[in-house]
Scaffold this active site. Structure first.
Site, PDB file in Angstrom:
ATOM      1  N   LEU A  63      -5.623  -0.381 -13.023  1.00  0.00           N
ATOM      2  CA  LEU A  63      -5.408   0.705 -12.067  1.00  0.00           C
ATOM      3  C   LEU A  63      -5.416   2.030 -12.813  1.00  0.00           C
ATOM      4  CD1 LEU A  63      -2.465  -0.973 -10.118  1.00  0.00           C
ATOM      5  CD2 LEU A  63      -4.912  -1.050  -9.566  1.00  0.00           C
ATOM      6  N   GLU A  64      -6.154   3.001 -12.300  1.00  0.00           N
ATOM      7  CA  GLU A  64      -6.204   4.346 -12.887  1.00  0.00           C
ATOM      8  C   GLU A  64      -5.277   5.217 -12.054  1.00  0.00           C
ATOM      9  OE1 GLU A  64      -9.808   3.979 -11.470  1.00  0.00           O
ATOM     10  OE2 GLU A  64     -10.745   3.024 -13.188  1.00  0.00           O
ATOM     11  N   SER A  86       0.827   3.846   2.460  1.00  0.00           N
ATOM     12  CA  SER A  86       2.208   4.263   2.168  1.00  0.00           C
ATOM     13  C   SER A  86       2.322   4.866   0.774  1.00  0.00           C
ATOM     14  CB  SER A  86       3.162   3.072   2.279  1.00  0.00           C
ATOM     15  OG  SER A  86       3.211   2.608   3.608  1.00  0.00           O
ATOM     16  N   ILE A  87       1.532   4.366  -0.162  1.00  0.00           N
ATOM     17  CA  ILE A  87       1.513   4.890  -1.531  1.00  0.00           C
ATOM     18  C   ILE A  87       0.810   6.245  -1.548  1.00  0.00           C
ATOM     19  CG2 ILE A  87       0.569   4.458  -3.851  1.00  0.00           C
ATOM     20  CD1 ILE A  87       2.961   2.640  -3.087  1.00  0.00           C
TER      21      ILE A  87
END
Length: 173
Positions: free
Chosen positions: A120-121, A95-96
């Site tokens: 998170l990158e 979904s992202i």
């Protein structure tokens, strides 16, 4: 082999620690992790692999923050994880991804014994408003064969927040 959701749940508190943990975030073969409100953004370009690169802190307000293409945002999971006897892996939620958001560039692979928050990158391919606490990625677990040596001395082990690149330490060896 990848653990099922039921097996993940069975190993919580043993081989798998997720804090905070909510059964609502458990999937058939993964567990959703949420985005913390804090981001880091590199402030000087170009970045240099041989030295620490400066960052500034950005807080994602409850009303949301507009992320822009062409900028690397370092975020972290709200959840702290610790894994033993398994290989943890991180992947963005579909979904992202369908909104054009990537949650890691190359660092979706964890080591046996890793404990900490996942950095998170984050990048977006079109402007996107993000919110703190949204479930952005999922962690899943692979079993291992052979003798296990746990990760204990890495640069990012037992971190307490977002970790910018520490590649420069490799040049100091």
């Amino acid at each position: 082999m990848i653990l099922t959701g039921k097996e993940i749940q069975k190993r919580i508190g043993k081989d798998i620690i997720i804090t905070p943990y909510s059964e609502k975030q458990l999937n058939p073969n993964s567990y959703n992790l949420r985005l913390h409100e804090e981001l880091l953004i590199y402030t000087e370009l170009p970045l240099d692999m041989k030295k620490p690169n400066l960052t500034k802190k950005q807080i994602i307000p409850e009303s949301g923050l507009l992320l822009k293409p062409g900028i690397l945002y370092l975020g972290r999971t709200l959840e702290f994880t610790e894994t033993h006897h398994l290989v943890p892996m991180l992947e963005g939620r579909s979904s992202i991804g369908r909104l054009g958001m990537l949650v890691h560039v190359t660092a979706g692979f964890g080591d046996v014994g890793f404990k900490g928050f996942w950095t998170l990158e984050i990048s977006v391919i079109q402007p996107l408003i993000v919110y703190p606490g949204v479930e952005v990625c999922q962690i899943f677990y692979h079993t291992l064969e052979g003798q296990i040596t746990e990760y204990t001395s890495g640069k990012y082990q037992a971190n307490q927040g977002i970790q910018p690149s520490m590649l420069y330490q490799d040049f100091e060896k």
